[in-house]
Design an enzyme around this catalytic site. Structure first.
Site, PDB file in Angstrom:
ATOM      1  N   SER A 142       2.793   1.416  -9.420  1.00  0.00           N
ATOM      2  CA  SER A 142       3.942   2.182  -9.769  1.00  0.00           C
ATOM      3  C   SER A 142       5.137   2.550  -8.757  1.00  0.00           C
ATOM      4  O   SER A 142       4.297   2.709  -7.263  1.00  0.00           O
ATOM      5  CB  SER A 142       3.996   3.178 -10.479  1.00  0.00           C
ATOM      6  OG  SER A 142       3.481   3.894  -9.790  1.00  0.00           O
TER       7      SER A 142
ATOM      8  N   THR B 111       4.570   5.672  -5.031  1.00  0.00           N
ATOM      9  CA  THR B 111       4.103   4.397  -5.323  1.00  0.00           C
ATOM     10  C   THR B 111       2.187   5.546  -5.954  1.00  0.00           C
ATOM     11  O   THR B 111       1.901   6.634  -5.722  1.00  0.00           O
ATOM     12  CB  THR B 111       2.931   3.856  -4.898  1.00  0.00           C
ATOM     13  OG1 THR B 111       2.566   4.629  -3.492  1.00  0.00           O
ATOM     14  CG2 THR B 111       4.482   3.138  -3.953  1.00  0.00           C
ATOM     15  N   ASP B 112       0.953   4.932  -6.900  1.00  0.00           N
ATOM     16  CA  ASP B 112       0.542   4.801  -7.001  1.00  0.00           C
ATOM     17  C   ASP B 112      -0.340   3.231  -8.193  1.00  0.00           C
ATOM     18  O   ASP B 112       0.936   2.976  -7.734  1.00  0.00           O
ATOM     19  CB  ASP B 112       0.379   5.713  -8.081  1.00  0.00           C
ATOM     20  CG  ASP B 112      -1.085   6.371  -8.157  1.00  0.00           C
ATOM     21  OD1 ASP B 112      -2.208   6.999  -7.394  1.00  0.00           O
ATOM     22  OD2 ASP B 112      -2.059   6.286  -9.164  1.00  0.00           O
ATOM     23  N   GLN B 113      -1.686   3.750  -7.656  1.00  0.00           N
ATOM     24  CA  GLN B 113      -2.228   2.130  -8.445  1.00  0.00           C
ATOM     25  C   GLN B 113      -3.804   2.530  -8.435  1.00  0.00           C
ATOM     26  O   GLN B 113      -4.206   3.344  -8.278  1.00  0.00           O
ATOM     27  CB  GLN B 113      -2.306   0.976  -6.730  1.00  0.00           C
ATOM     28  CG  GLN B 113      -2.691   0.060  -7.423  1.00  0.00           C
ATOM     29  CD  GLN B 113      -2.621  -0.950  -6.206  1.00  0.00           C
ATOM     30  OE1 GLN B 113      -3.409  -0.968  -5.220  1.00  0.00           O
ATOM     31  NE2 GLN B 113      -2.096  -2.373  -6.367  1.00  0.00           N
TER      32      GLN B 113
ATOM     33  N   LYS C 214       3.641  12.798  -7.493  1.00  0.00           N
ATOM     34  CA  LYS C 214       4.069  12.890  -6.142  1.00  0.00           C
ATOM     35  C   LYS C 214       5.762  13.218  -5.699  1.00  0.00           C
ATOM     36  O   LYS C 214       5.585  13.396  -4.864  1.00  0.00           O
ATOM     37  CB  LYS C 214       3.951  11.358  -5.479  1.00  0.00           C
ATOM     38  CG  LYS C 214       1.966  11.310  -5.473  1.00  0.00           C
ATOM     39  CD  LYS C 214       1.190   9.401  -5.299  1.00  0.00           C
ATOM     40  CE  LYS C 214       0.154   9.592  -5.773  1.00  0.00           C
ATOM     41  NZ  LYS C 214      -0.043   8.014  -4.856  1.00  0.00           N
TER      42      LYS C 214
END
Length: 196
Positions: free
Chosen positions: A113, A76-78, A51
């Protein structure tokens, strides 16, 4: 410093504002399904990095290098981990319903993250946070209402803990609510300081 949040998530925008930051929002248009990793921690880090790269491609990096104050990009990521399997956003209402039924009377974990990139220096730091969530039995009618509202379709693993309908059925959160909502405050603050 200036801050860019690389996410359109309402929860992440709310958390970053609560932290006292003013920021602009840019979203990354990436094919998340094209990036696969076996470990959830590796997957969320790879996605947050991807990203960041996608957003950087659209920015005039030379301009940021010339500025006196740094601009920091947060991506971010999840994912949710349930019974050892990685779960991303549900692909339809049926999957969301099944995810919620699985959590009922059981537990799941969020792995999220955060990657912060200093656009002036190019320095990048990242990390991840894991939270365990234990649920009481969730009545079918509550699951149906959440699926009808559509909110669970927008959340990793269809998992939300802050919605008024689900709050009474959250037994224990081992970690922080902000992390479950997509932006762990302590980790984000640490990374912002590290890249300055």
């Amino acid at each position: 410093m200036q801050v860019i949040l690389g996410s359109a998530s309402i929860a992440r925008k709310t958390i970053l504002a609560e932290m006292g930051y003013q920021f602009t929002v840019m979203t990354a248009d990436i094919d998340e399904k094209a990036i696969r990793k076996e470990k959830p921690e590796e997957l969320v880090m790879a996605l947050a990095e991807a990203k960041a790269e996608a957003i950087l491609e659209r920015l005039p990096i030379g301009d940021y290098a010339q500025r006196a104050e740094p601009t920091l990009l947060i991506t971010t990521d999840q994912v949710v981990v349930y019974d050892g399997a990685i779960r991303e956003k549900p692909s339809n209402e049926e999957e969301a319903r099944q995810f919620m039924k699985d959590y009922s009377g059981g537990h799941a974990a969020t792995v999220g993250s955060v990657v912060v990139t200093n656009l002036k220096t190019g320095l990048r730091k990242g990390g991840w946070d894991r939270v365990e969530i234990h649920f009481h039995e969730i009545p079918d009618e509550v699951i149906e209402k959440l699926v009808e509202e559509g909110i669970v379709l927008k959340a990793a693993g269809g998992l939300i803990i802050e919605h008024p309908l689900i709050v009474p059925f959250v037994k224990q959160v081992v970690g922080t609510t902000d992390s479950v909502m997509g932006l762990p405050k302590a980790l984000t603050e640490k990374l912002l300081k590290e890249v300055l």
